[in-house]
Structures are given as structure tokens and as C-alpha cells.
Design a protein around this motif. Structure first.
Motif, PDB file in Angstrom:
ATOM      1  N   ALA A 141       0.837  -1.197   0.000  1.00 47.60           N
ATOM      2  CA  ALA A 141       0.000   0.000   0.000  1.00 47.60           C
ATOM      3  C   ALA A 141       0.875   1.251   0.000  1.00 47.60           C
ATOM      4  CB  ALA A 141      -0.923  -0.004   1.216  1.00 47.60           C
ATOM      5  N   PHE A 142       1.945   1.227   0.775  1.00 49.17           N
ATOM      6  CA  PHE A 142       2.823   2.400   0.807  1.00 49.17           C
ATOM      7  C   PHE A 142       3.502   2.612  -0.541  1.00 49.17           C
ATOM      8  CE2 PHE A 142       6.760   4.718   1.604  1.00 49.17           C
ATOM      9  CZ  PHE A 142       6.254   5.821   2.272  1.00 49.17           C
ATOM     10  N   ARG A 143       3.918   1.531  -1.187  1.00 51.61           N
ATOM     11  CA  ARG A 143       4.566   1.654  -2.501  1.00 51.61           C
ATOM     12  C   ARG A 143       3.638   2.274  -3.539  1.00 51.61           C
ATOM     13  NH1 ARG A 143       6.855  -3.509  -1.375  1.00 51.61           N
ATOM     14  NH2 ARG A 143       5.250  -4.517  -2.630  1.00 51.61           N
ATOM     15  N   ASP A 144       2.323   2.121  -3.359  1.00 53.97           N
ATOM     16  CA  ASP A 144       1.360   2.638  -4.331  1.00 53.97           C
ATOM     17  C   ASP A 144       1.095   4.130  -4.183  1.00 53.97           C
ATOM     18  OD1 ASP A 144       1.060   0.179  -5.516  1.00 53.97           O
ATOM     19  OD2 ASP A 144      -0.714  -0.380  -4.355  1.00 53.97           O
ATOM     20  N   ASN A 145       1.615   4.759  -3.121  1.00 52.90           N
ATOM     21  CA  ASN A 145       1.448   6.197  -2.976  1.00 52.90           C
ATOM     22  C   ASN A 145       2.177   6.941  -4.090  1.00 52.90           C
ATOM     23  OD1 ASN A 145       0.023   6.815  -0.351  1.00 52.90           O
ATOM     24  ND2 ASN A 145       1.660   5.511   0.449  1.00 52.90           N
ATOM     25  N   ASP A 146       1.581   7.996  -4.581  1.00 51.29           N
ATOM     26  CA  ASP A 146       2.303   8.890  -5.485  1.00 51.29           C
ATOM     27  C   ASP A 146       3.499   9.461  -4.725  1.00 51.29           C
ATOM     28  OD1 ASP A 146       2.015  10.686  -8.128  1.00 51.29           O
ATOM     29  OD2 ASP A 146       2.680  11.956  -6.447  1.00 51.29           O
ATOM     30  N   PHE A 147       4.673   9.444  -5.338  1.00 47.78           N
ATOM     31  CA  PHE A 147       5.867   9.875  -4.611  1.00 47.78           C
ATOM     32  C   PHE A 147       5.791  11.346  -4.228  1.00 47.78           C
ATOM     33  CE2 PHE A 147      10.492  11.063  -4.481  1.00 47.78           C
ATOM     34  CZ  PHE A 147      10.737  10.446  -3.265  1.00 47.78           C
ATOM     35  N   GLY A 148       5.120  12.137  -5.032  1.00 50.39           N
ATOM     36  CA  GLY A 148       4.941  13.540  -4.678  1.00 50.39           C
ATOM     37  C   GLY A 148       4.168  13.701  -3.383  1.00 50.39           C
ATOM     38  N   ASP A 149       3.181  12.821  -3.170  1.00 44.95           N
ATOM     39  CA  ASP A 149       2.419  12.857  -1.917  1.00 44.95           C
ATOM     40  C   ASP A 149       3.298  12.466  -0.728  1.00 44.95           C
ATOM     41  OD1 ASP A 149       0.156  13.604  -3.319  1.00 44.95           O
ATOM     42  OD2 ASP A 149      -0.651  11.558  -3.442  1.00 44.95           O
ATOM     43  N   VAL A 150       4.202  11.510  -0.954  1.00 40.40           N
ATOM     44  CA  VAL A 150       5.127  11.101   0.113  1.00 40.40           C
ATOM     45  C   VAL A 150       6.037  12.268   0.482  1.00 40.40           C
ATOM     46  CG1 VAL A 150       7.021   9.548   0.721  1.00 40.40           C
ATOM     47  CG2 VAL A 150       5.060   8.672  -0.577  1.00 40.40           C
ATOM     48  N   VAL A 151       6.573  12.947  -0.519  1.00 42.72           N
ATOM     49  CA  VAL A 151       7.444  14.100  -0.279  1.00 42.72           C
ATOM     50  C   VAL A 151       6.691  15.186   0.479  1.00 42.72           C
ATOM     51  CG1 VAL A 151       8.744  15.967  -1.384  1.00 42.72           C
ATOM     52  CG2 VAL A 151       8.925  13.629  -2.253  1.00 42.72           C
ATOM     53  N   ASP A 152       5.467  15.478   0.059  1.00 33.89           N
ATOM     54  CA  ASP A 152       4.675  16.513   0.727  1.00 33.89           C
ATOM     55  C   ASP A 152       4.416  16.145   2.190  1.00 33.89           C
ATOM     56  OD1 ASP A 152       4.576  17.974  -1.599  1.00 33.89           O
ATOM     57  OD2 ASP A 152       2.536  17.348  -2.127  1.00 33.89           O
ATOM     58  N   ALA A 153       4.107  14.875   2.443  1.00 33.58           N
ATOM     59  CA  ALA A 153       3.843  14.435   3.813  1.00 33.58           C
ATOM     60  C   ALA A 153       5.096  14.550   4.680  1.00 33.58           C
ATOM     61  CB  ALA A 153       3.325  13.006   3.817  1.00 33.58           C
ATOM     62  N   LEU A 154       6.227  14.150   4.127  1.00 31.69           N
ATOM     63  CA  LEU A 154       7.482  14.258   4.873  1.00 31.69           C
ATOM     64  C   LEU A 154       7.838  15.713   5.139  1.00 31.69           C
ATOM     65  CD1 LEU A 154       9.522  11.443   3.138  1.00 31.69           C
ATOM     66  CD2 LEU A 154       9.031  11.573   5.581  1.00 31.69           C
ATOM     67  N   ASP A 155       7.662  16.568   4.136  1.00 30.61           N
ATOM     68  CA  ASP A 155       7.949  17.991   4.324  1.00 30.61           C
ATOM     69  C   ASP A 155       7.072  18.583   5.426  1.00 30.61           C
ATOM     70  OD1 ASP A 155       9.865  17.960   2.361  1.00 30.61           O
ATOM     71  OD2 ASP A 155       8.609  18.910   0.819  1.00 30.61           O
ATOM     72  N   ALA A 156       5.783  18.210   5.422  1.00 32.78           N
ATOM     73  CA  ALA A 156       4.870  18.723   6.435  1.00 32.78           C
ATOM     74  C   ALA A 156       5.257  18.230   7.824  1.00 32.78           C
ATOM     75  CB  ALA A 156       3.440  18.307   6.110  1.00 32.78           C
ATOM     76  N   ALA A 157       5.641  16.950   7.915  1.00 23.85           N
ATOM     77  CA  ALA A 157       6.033  16.389   9.211  1.00 23.85           C
ATOM     78  C   ALA A 157       7.308  17.053   9.727  1.00 23.85           C
ATOM     79  CB  ALA A 157       6.229  14.887   9.091  1.00 23.85           C
ATOM     80  N   ILE A 158       8.275  17.243   8.837  1.00 20.31           N
ATOM     81  CA  ILE A 158       9.534  17.869   9.243  1.00 20.31           C
ATOM     82  C   ILE A 158       9.289  19.293   9.713  1.00 20.31           C
ATOM     83  CG2 ILE A 158      11.737  18.732   8.361  1.00 20.31           C
ATOM     84  CD1 ILE A 158      11.740  16.218   6.507  1.00 20.31           C
ATOM     85  N   GLU A 159       8.463  20.015   8.976  1.00 19.64           N
ATOM     86  CA  GLU A 159       8.159  21.397   9.370  1.00 19.64           C
ATOM     87  C   GLU A 159       7.469  21.427  10.736  1.00 19.64           C
ATOM     88  OE1 GLU A 159       8.114  25.475   9.168  1.00 19.64           O
ATOM     89  OE2 GLU A 159       9.123  24.034   7.850  1.00 19.64           O
ATOM     90  N   ALA A 160       6.588  20.486  10.976  1.00 23.99           N
ATOM     91  CA  ALA A 160       5.853  20.460  12.244  1.00 23.99           C
ATOM     92  C   ALA A 160       6.768  20.173  13.425  1.00 23.99           C
ATOM     93  CB  ALA A 160       4.744  19.423  12.181  1.00 23.99           C
ATOM     94  N   ILE A 161       7.663  19.211  13.288  1.00 28.99           N
ATOM     95  CA  ILE A 161       8.494  18.843  14.438  1.00 28.99           C
ATOM     96  C   ILE A 161       9.713  19.745  14.583  1.00 28.99           C
ATOM     97  CG2 ILE A 161       7.716  16.452  14.440  1.00 28.99           C
ATOM     98  CD1 ILE A 161      10.341  15.672  13.121  1.00 28.99           C
ATOM     99  N   ARG A 162       9.962  20.599  13.581  1.00 33.73           N
ATOM    100  CA  ARG A 162      11.031  21.584  13.729  1.00 33.73           C
ATOM    101  C   ARG A 162      10.596  22.758  14.587  1.00 33.73           C
ATOM    102  NH1 ARG A 162      13.583  22.412   7.677  1.00 33.73           N
ATOM    103  NH2 ARG A 162      15.219  20.835   7.826  1.00 33.73           N
TER     104      ARG A 162
END
Length: 221
Positions: free
Chosen positions: A72-93
């Protein structure tokens, strides 16, 4: 079950000697935050964390469930993965207390000072991805900020509960609110023992073996 400073440090050291994934985990603890803070990472870098979350059980996690989540994770659009990681990094920074503007209620001020708002945003962004729930999202947080976050799972929760740091059986699956309770318990132990989250994670994971060998320990702790 005791989580004193000597016990936590000793069990974290035992983890390094006994867990076959320790060396690769340590490498990722040292590199993941820098990797995801840059622009040159690929899908496999993110997939590693999802795979790690399930495969660290060394076969004890149901194989069919593991495969389903990884696929299921492999089926994510990679752009969505990048956006989610960017949002998480911004939040915990965000620095604790940055959310305060003078208009919060007392409860909101406490939440902001403890970082709860940031944790909520980070977990929610990651859990929006297919194959990722709050528990797996907490695994991302552990590698994005290994000095601060511990991944939640049945084992780490059960040890904290057996030590009297957390109430109730493991909620399967945990919600964001459940992770906040777990996080508060982890921070309490870290502050008392003077260890970081990566050390505490290793101690909790290793302590589960000690707990499992104790015939008096409740099964649903």
C-alpha cells in the motif's frame, strides 16, 4: 519492571549486542534526518522506514499484514510522500511554545508548550499516506528526530505500562491522542533518566524480552 537510569542504559546496551538490525538502525538514526531535509532522496528511502517498522519483529509480525502495508505504501504517489514528509519535518522543527500568541486557553497553552500541536500535525500528515497509520507514522518521527521521539507499538507500550508509566492496554491501532499519552510517558522517563529517545527506544524494546520471561506479567499490559 523498573525503568531507572541504570536499567534503561543497561538494556539499551544489551540491545546493541543482541538485535541483528542494530547496525543498520544506527546508520539510519545518523542519516535519515539529513536525507529527508534535502532534495536528493528517493522512494526507497521512505520505504525503508515502513519496512523497518514491521520487519524488526524478525518474523513475529503476521507476514500477510506486513506485505499488505508495504505494498500500500509503494502505491502512494511519490509527490504525496514528499509533501507528507515535508509537512512532518516542518511540524516537528517548530520550537516548543512557538504556537503561543497570548490568546490560548490554559489547556491550549499547555498543549503548545509540550509540543502536542506539532506532534498532531506531523502524525496526521504522515498517516494520510496509504499504508501508514499513527503507529507507522511514529516510526518516521523516531528517525526524523531520534533524540526526541520513540516509535509506539505493542512492545514499547506494554513495557511502559508494566513500569507504571502508562495506563491501559495497547490500543490497536493507536490514535493521535493515544500517541500523545505514550509520548508524555516517554518524555517523563527521558527527563528522569537523562537519556534521549533513541536510547529509551532500545531499552524499551529490549525490556520486552525481560517482561515476556516474567510469568507474572499481565498478557494485555
Amino acid at each position: 519492571m523498573e525503568l531507572s537510569e541504570p536499567a534503561v542504559r543497561d538494556r539499551a546496551g544489551e540491545y546493541a549486542d543482541s538485535e541483528p538490525l542494530y547496525d543498520v538502525e544506527r546508520q539510519h538514526v545518523e542519516t535519515v534526518a539529513r536525507t529527508f531535509a534535502g532534495d536528493e532522496y528517493g522512494r526507497r528511502d521512505a520505504q525503508w522506514i515502513v519496512r523497518w517498522y514491521f520487519r524488526r519483529y524478525l518474523g513475529d509480525y503476521p507476514d500477510g499484514d506486513r506485505r499488505e502495508r508495504e505494498e500500500a505504501f509503494r502505491d502512494n504517489d511519490f509527490g504525496d510522500v514528499v509533501d507528507a514528509l515535508d509537512a512532518a519535518i516542518e511540524a516537528i522543527r517548530a520550537t516548543d511554545g512557538d504556537a503561543l500568541d497570548g490568546d490560548e486557553t490554559a489547556d491550549e497553552s499547555i498543549a503548545a508548550l509540550s509540543g502536542d500541536r506539532d506532534v498532531d500535525a506531523a502524525l496526521s500528515a504522515l498517516a494520510a499516506l496509504d499504508g501508514v497509520d499513527v503507529a507507522v507514522a511514529s516510526g518516521f518521527l523516531q528517525f526524523l528526530a531520534p533524540e526526541r521521539f520513540v516509535a509506539v507499538d505493542r512492545r514499547t507500550w506494554r513495557v511502559l505500562a508494566a513500569a507504571g508509566e502508562l495506563d491501559g492496554p495497547y490500543p490497536d491501532p493507536p490514535s493521535v491522542a493515544d500517541y500523545r499519552r505514550f509520548d508524555v510517558a516517554c518524555r517523563s522517563v527521558m527527563e528522569r533518566t537523562g537519556v534521549d529517545a533513541w536510547t529509551l527506544y532500545r531499552a524499551l524494546w529490549r525490556s520486552f524480552s525481560v517482561l515476556s520471561d516474567d510469568s507474572t506479567a499481565p498478557e494485555d499490559a
